[in-house]
Write an enzyme that holds these catalytic residues in place. Structure first.
Site, mmCIF file in Angstrom:
data_model
loop_
_atom_site.group_PDB
_atom_site.id
_atom_site.type_symbol
_atom_site.label_atom_id
_atom_site.label_comp_id
_atom_site.label_asym_id
_atom_site.label_seq_id
_atom_site.Cartn_x
_atom_site.Cartn_y
_atom_site.Cartn_z
ATOM 1 C CE LYS A 164 0.578 2.436 -9.270
ATOM 2 N NZ LYS A 164 -0.626 1.638 -9.399
ATOM 3 C CD GLU A 171 -2.507 0.967 -2.558
ATOM 4 O OE1 GLU A 171 -3.639 0.672 -3.001
ATOM 5 O OE2 GLU A 171 -1.734 1.748 -3.137
#
Length: 314
Positions: A164, A171
């Site tokens: 993650k 991102e």
């Protein structure tokens, strides 16, 4: 399946609702009594049947540590704690070792989906023992999006949050690329429809993505983003990604630059650029701008008391 949920904020509350819609029994605890099913963690534990499963959805760091510590005193051998927040993967390994001394199982789960997860599902990245993950699969299957993808048992404890963390680093880089492209289009004299250009990329291009969809959505609300200030916080996972890259000697120039761009966005004035301006003035005689906004004389301007630099010094 029965599960306890600690933390009923934007993410935790929607996850609890999605689980209930999927037929699971959820007992939720939050510090806000208006949304909590029980009055304390002790009450939560007592409401659940052994072997218990409790999903922790609170901010990383001290809040997660305090919650895990308290659950370690309340839970029994064979119970399982799932950390679904944005914890650092090294903290997962610490928590797992602490709970293991009491026979309490631990699974870390990176969760992505934001405010859209209730309807669309959450991408889940888990770390932990295979048997512990398998026991929780009914929960994971309900939370994840429909279809084959959206869930991975990434590896041992810490692997879920590591995955993650890298996801969030990527991102950062993607958002920065969209941002820079947008700024260049807005600065152009020839492009008259920036929003339309972004919208046209949503079909048939190699950069079509959910982030691109959200970018168009943002411009639908505020075409030139005039209502926003160029100020961006960072959640911490970008920093952890860069630090992990240093630890593993892996070059991450794009993600690192995107993180530093966020730091720069929070400066009203750049201290580093003051030094650059001062040095350019000293060695090249270039003009400087004062704090009042006026332009000062260069070092080689008339009256400047400094030896003009040689060409090789410029």
């Amino acid at each position: 399946m029965q599960i306890g949920m600690v933390g009923l904020g934007r993410m935790g509350g929607n996850m609890a609702e999605r689980l209930r819609r999927g037929g699971h029994e959820v007992v939720g605890y939050d510090r806000d009594p208006a949304i909590s099913d029980v009055t304390s963690l002790k009450d939560l534990v007592e409401r659940l049947q052994a072997p218990r499963a409790i999903w922790v959805m609170v901010p990383a760091g001290k809040p997660t540590q305090a919650t895990v510590d308290e659950l370690g005193q309340l839970l029994s051998e064979g119970d399982t704690v799932v950390d679904g927040g944005n914890s650092h993967y090294v903290d997962d390994q610490k928590h797992a070792a602490e709970l293991a001394q009491k026979g309490i199982r631990f699974v870390d789960c990176g969760v992505s989906g934001g405010v859209w997860g209730l309807e669309n599902g959450y991408a889940l990245m888990c770390g932990g023992d295979r048997d512990d993950v398998e026991r929780l699969m009914p929960i994971f299957q309900t939370l994840k999006p429909e279809g084959e993808d959206g869930f991975v048992h990434a590896g041992d404890v810490g692997a879920g949050h590591f995955a993650k963390m890298v996801h969030n680093g990527i991102e950062y880089g993607m958002m920065q690329a969209f941002a820079e492209g947008w700024e260049l289009l807005e600065a152009s004299d020839v492009v008259k429809d920036v929003r339309g250009s972004f919208k046209s990329w949503r079909t048939g291009t190699v950069i079509r993505s959910w982030l691109l969809d959200l970018m168009v959505r943002a411009m639908d609300d505020d075409e030139h983003l005039d209502q926003l200030r160029g100020y961006a916080q960072d959640s911490g996972e970008g920093r952890w990604t860069v630090q992990a890259a240093v630890d593993h000697a892996v070059p991450l120039p794009v993600i690192t630059a995107a993180l530093y761009a966020r730091f720069a966005s929070r400066q009203d004035d750049s201290p580093a650029m003051k030094v650059v301006a001062a040095l350019r003035n000293q060695f090249g005689g270039h003009a400087i701008t004062s704090t009042e906004g006026s332009t000062g004389k260069g070092a080689d301007s008339p009256g400047a008391d400094v030896t003009p630099p040689r060409e090789s010094d410029r």
